[in-house]
Motif scaffolding. Structure first.
Motif, mmCIF file in Angstrom:
data_model
loop_
_atom_site.group_PDB
_atom_site.id
_atom_site.type_symbol
_atom_site.label_atom_id
_atom_site.label_comp_id
_atom_site.label_asym_id
_atom_site.label_seq_id
_atom_site.Cartn_x
_atom_site.Cartn_y
_atom_site.Cartn_z
ATOM 1 N N THR A 97 52.684 -8.463 -18.052
ATOM 2 C CA THR A 97 51.717 -7.361 -17.969
ATOM 3 C C THR A 97 50.734 -7.348 -19.132
ATOM 4 O O THR A 97 49.761 -6.593 -19.093
ATOM 5 C CB THR A 97 52.453 -6.015 -17.944
ATOM 6 N N ASN A 99 51.278 -6.045 -21.883
ATOM 7 C CA ASN A 99 51.382 -4.638 -22.286
ATOM 8 C C ASN A 99 52.404 -4.528 -23.403
ATOM 9 O O ASN A 99 53.587 -4.803 -23.188
ATOM 10 C CB ASN A 99 51.802 -3.792 -21.080
ATOM 11 N N TYR A 148 53.448 -1.111 -11.163
ATOM 12 C CA TYR A 148 52.297 -1.991 -11.390
ATOM 13 C C TYR A 148 51.159 -1.646 -10.435
ATOM 14 O O TYR A 148 49.980 -1.677 -10.819
ATOM 15 C CB TYR A 148 52.702 -3.453 -11.223
ATOM 16 N N GLY A 151 49.571 1.567 -11.662
ATOM 17 C CA GLY A 151 48.824 1.297 -12.883
ATOM 18 C C GLY A 151 47.579 0.470 -12.662
ATOM 19 O O GLY A 151 46.707 0.404 -13.541
ATOM 20 N N ALA A 158 44.899 -2.878 -14.188
ATOM 21 C CA ALA A 158 46.186 -2.532 -14.805
ATOM 22 C C ALA A 158 46.090 -2.606 -16.319
ATOM 23 O O ALA A 158 46.436 -3.613 -16.934
ATOM 24 C CB ALA A 158 47.281 -3.466 -14.289
ATOM 25 N N LYS A 162 47.532 2.725 -18.661
ATOM 26 C CA LYS A 162 47.772 3.183 -17.296
ATOM 27 C C LYS A 162 49.157 2.765 -16.810
ATOM 28 O O LYS A 162 49.853 3.538 -16.142
ATOM 29 C CB LYS A 162 46.687 2.647 -16.365
ATOM 30 N N ILE A 163 49.572 1.548 -17.143
ATOM 31 C CA ILE A 163 50.902 1.101 -16.722
ATOM 32 C C ILE A 163 51.984 1.907 -17.435
ATOM 33 O O ILE A 163 52.988 2.310 -16.827
ATOM 34 C CB ILE A 163 51.066 -0.406 -17.002
ATOM 35 N N ALA A 166 52.055 5.317 -15.840
ATOM 36 C CA ALA A 166 52.652 5.216 -14.504
ATOM 37 C C ALA A 166 54.161 5.042 -14.605
ATOM 38 O O ALA A 166 54.927 5.635 -13.832
ATOM 39 C CB ALA A 166 52.032 4.058 -13.737
#
Length: 347
Positions: A97, A99, A148, A151, A158, A162-163, A166
């Motif tokens: 991700t 992230n 996912y 997000g 994504a 946001k992920i 979420a």
């Protein structure tokens, strides 16, 4: 194309660590794992001496201390396996991700596995550990896809923020659903709540044998994705330009992480923050190369969860605090510090 931010200061040094430094860290963490494993069989409601540990490891169980060691061995092995699985899955999820906040607990994947198990218990009645594992993996996969997808809605796709949002919202919603499903069933409430906290106290060799093939499969999948994850770290367009099949690489790596997370949750309950702590610690020590990062994260995750289990037994003797509570107490401030320092930017 999304570019990776240029690190500065200590991060540059971490990226340029030579192989001998990485190997030294690998050996140090391996030694630490051996120490906490010995502590795991030595400490509990009874403190066992070295002579009894050696005798018990040789097969003796004639004294109470030796019997205690024999009883703690599967718990120790399960803590190592689950910790390694959660640490590895956290690193892979962050790589997939891009992230820095990705973690099975934060993204709601643990909670998805828990809800699936709760629903299966109430509706069809699970009877074997293998059934638990398959159901938990399916629930984890559905939760991962859902988070996912949510997000990815809106402008910008994504993004890490946001992920993370979420995942937090999904975790809260699924937790409420779990309570709603389990609460009316008094016959399963007590056992489910002890599993819901997250820990390895109910370990046995039979449960380890059930989970081992799934953990082995997830481990192999994740390790084979080391090079694709390095390519994904450069951005999708550049990875595709280097010949990487981006969607396939991301999907296969995510599958390995979901299998590890689902199987670990099935046997030990939802233990949060291990993947988050491990991923950032490992990057700080050995850099961003997933060929080193993945096996190192497995060792660090195993060490962390085993140490948390030992600490939970020592601080509240003769009772104990489940490892999931210890990791939450450590992981929550760790999570806040990451948000403040990195401002939720991409990896």
């Amino acid at each position: 194309m999304t570019l990776v931010e240029t690190p500065s200061g200590p991060d540059v040094a971490a990226l340029r660590r030579p192989a001998r430094v990485r190997l030294a860290w690998l050996l140090a963490v391996t030694a630490a794992l051996v120490v906490v494993m010995l502590a795991s069989v030595a400490f509990g409601s009874r403190v066992v001496g070295w002579d009894d540990i050696v005798a018990a490891l040789g097969g003796a169980d004639t004294t109470l201390d030796q019997a205690a060691v024999v009883k703690r061995l599967p718990r120790t092995v399960l803590a190592v396996l689950v910790g390694a699985a959660l640490g590895l899955s956290g690193v892979v999820m962050q790589g997939v991700t891009r992230n820095p906040l990705a973690d099975p607990g934060i993204l709601g994947i643990n909670m998805g596995a828990m809800l699936a198990v709760a629903l299966a218990l109430v509706t069809v009645g699970l009877s074997t550990a293998t059934e638990y594992i398959w159901v938990a993996i399916a629930g984890a996969a559905v939760a991962a896809v859902f988070v996912y997808a949510v997000g990815s809605l809106g402008r910008g796709g994504a993004t890490p923020l946001k992920i993370a949002l979420a995942g937090a919202a999904t975790s809260a919603a699924l937790a409420s659903l779990v309570t709603a499903v389990v609460l009316p069933r008094g016959d399963i409430t007590d056992n489910f709540r002890s599993w819901q906290v997250g820990g390895v106290g109910g370990a046995g060799w039979d449960s380890i044998a059930q989970i081992a093939p799934f953990l082995g499969a997830g481990l192999v999948i994740c390790l084979l994705c080391a090079r694709p994850l390095n390519s994904l770290a450069l951005g999708d367009e550049l990875a595709a330009g280097l010949g990487e099949r981006v969607a396939l690489a991301r999907g296969v790596a995510a599958l390995g992480a979901v299998v590890l997370c689902g199987a670990a949750t099935a046997v030990a309950g939802p233990i949060a923050f291990v993947g988050l702590i491990v991923a950032h610690t490992c990057r700080l020590l050995i850099g961003l190369d997933h060929r080193w990062l993945l096996p190192f994260s497995g060792l660090v995750g195993a060490t962390l969860l085993t140490a948390a289990d030992v600490l939970g037994r020592v601080v509240n003797r003769p009772d104990e605090i489940e490892a999931g509570i210890i990791t939450a107490l450590v992981g929550a401030p760790f999570f806040i510090s990451i948000v403040r320092r990195q401002k939720v930017r991409e990896l």
